[in-house]
Design a protein around this motif. Sequence first.
Motif, PDB file in Angstrom:
ATOM      1  N   UNK A 187      55.520 118.553  41.280  1.00 24.08           N
ATOM      2  CA  UNK A 187      55.183 117.226  40.762  1.00 24.08           C
ATOM      3  C   UNK A 187      53.854 117.292  40.018  1.00 24.08           C
ATOM      4  N   UNK A 188      53.789 116.635  38.865  1.00 25.03           N
ATOM      5  CA  UNK A 188      52.535 116.505  38.117  1.00 25.03           C
ATOM      6  C   UNK A 188      52.305 115.037  37.836  1.00 25.03           C
ATOM      7  N   UNK A 189      51.096 114.592  38.143  1.00 26.38           N
ATOM      8  CA  UNK A 189      50.740 113.177  38.143  1.00 26.38           C
ATOM      9  C   UNK A 189      49.510 112.988  37.261  1.00 26.38           C
ATOM     10  N   UNK A 190      49.618 112.160  36.238  1.00 22.33           N
ATOM     11  CA  UNK A 190      48.490 111.859  35.352  1.00 22.33           C
ATOM     12  C   UNK A 190      48.316 110.351  35.312  1.00 22.33           C
ATOM     13  N   UNK A 191      47.148 109.891  35.734  1.00 22.00           N
ATOM     14  CA  UNK A 191      46.869 108.457  35.820  1.00 22.00           C
ATOM     15  C   UNK A 191      45.521 108.189  35.150  1.00 22.00           C
ATOM     16  N   UNK A 192      45.535 107.419  34.080  1.00 24.12           N
ATOM     17  CA  UNK A 192      44.304 107.124  33.335  1.00 24.12           C
ATOM     18  C   UNK A 192      44.108 105.607  33.311  1.00 24.12           C
ATOM     19  N   UNK A 193      43.052 105.173  33.992  1.00 24.81           N
ATOM     20  CA  UNK A 193      42.781 103.749  34.172  1.00 24.81           C
ATOM     21  C   UNK A 193      41.534 103.359  33.383  1.00 24.81           C
ATOM     22  N   UNK A 194      41.639 102.290  32.602  1.00 28.33           N
ATOM     23  CA  UNK A 194      40.502 101.731  31.878  1.00 28.33           C
ATOM     24  C   UNK A 194      40.246 100.326  32.388  1.00 28.33           C
ATOM     25  N   UNK A 195      38.985 100.059  32.749  1.00 28.22           N
ATOM     26  CA  UNK A 195      38.592  98.742  33.241  1.00 28.22           C
ATOM     27  C   UNK A 195      37.469  98.194  32.355  1.00 28.22           C
ATOM     28  N   UNK A 196      37.620  96.946  31.946  1.00 32.41           N
ATOM     29  CA  UNK A 196      36.597  96.275  31.156  1.00 32.41           C
ATOM     30  C   UNK A 196      36.421  94.856  31.689  1.00 32.41           C
ATOM     31  N   UNK A 197      35.159  94.433  31.791  1.00 27.69           N
ATOM     32  CA  UNK A 197      34.926  93.086  32.285  1.00 27.69           C
ATOM     33  C   UNK A 197      33.459  92.715  32.263  1.00 27.69           C
ATOM     34  N   UNK A 198      33.149  91.597  32.903  1.00 26.22           N
ATOM     35  CA  UNK A 198      31.769  91.112  32.978  1.00 26.22           C
ATOM     36  C   UNK A 198      31.460  90.690  34.409  1.00 26.22           C
ATOM     37  N   UNK A 199      30.185  90.773  34.760  1.00 25.46           N
ATOM     38  CA  UNK A 199      29.664  90.194  35.985  1.00 25.46           C
ATOM     39  C   UNK A 199      28.597  89.179  35.607  1.00 25.46           C
ATOM     40  N   UNK A 200      28.659  88.009  36.240  1.00 25.95           N
ATOM     41  CA  UNK A 200      27.698  86.943  35.945  1.00 25.95           C
ATOM     42  C   UNK A 200      26.973  86.554  37.218  1.00 25.95           C
ATOM     43  N   UNK A 201      25.689  86.931  37.340  1.00 27.44           N
ATOM     44  CA  UNK A 201      24.927  86.551  38.535  1.00 27.44           C
ATOM     45  C   UNK A 201      24.481  85.100  38.470  1.00 27.44           C
ATOM     46  N   UNK A 202      24.585  84.408  39.582  1.00 26.88           N
ATOM     47  CA  UNK A 202      24.122  83.031  39.679  1.00 26.88           C
ATOM     48  C   UNK A 202      22.893  82.917  40.583  1.00 26.88           C
TER      49      UNK A 202
END
Length: 217
Positions: free
Chosen positions: A125-140
């Motif tokens: 078995x060969x497993x390739x997983x490429x995850x991209x995450x984009x977002x924002x954090x807003x401190x209050x």
Amino acid sequence: SINLRTIRPLDVSKRILAVGARGTYVDQKLQPGTSDLGYRVYGTFVDKFADDRIGIALSAAYTDEPYQTRDWNAWGYGAYGPNQYGMNGVKTWSESDKLKRFGANGTIQVKATDDLMLTVDGFYSRFVDRIDQRGIEMPFNCGGGCGHDQILSYTADSRGLVTSATIKGTPVIENYANDRVASTYSLAGNLKWDNGGSTRALFDASWSRRVAKASAW
């Protein structure tokens, strides 16, 4: 524990040939450059030879499928004023993933004599997983550089829960990549002697290896 046994080709009464395919469509593309289409194909072949004394079973599957998810969470709740509490901040992001996986397994059975059976199983078995995450954090409301001075005004209900607020602050833009690649190899053999009497003999041997690599930034 899970007892997973692949098909035994000498137990099958006739030849088997099966193939299949399916398509995948994700109804949202959350990030540029991502895909909303994917597929999976698979096949199986089982047959016997040499007067039904040798059996072979082969199967393989390949997956290339996208995943798109949207997430949101709160940092938790803190004090805005005496007995008045609201969110300390929020984080929202989207996640795009393209999962690719190839898997294959095979079984060979040899009935050397009426009493002696050899079975060999192999898996890859060969497993390739490429995850991209984009977002924002807003401190209050987290103290220090993002403390109460960023909360310009707010209102709270009778329970002390902040229901609205005017906040001055700077969101933190975040981009993450998480790549995982793994290969698994497995080989097993079984030698069984059984003449139908009270004495039987069985020998089992197996070997497996997993090679994995992960990177994040």
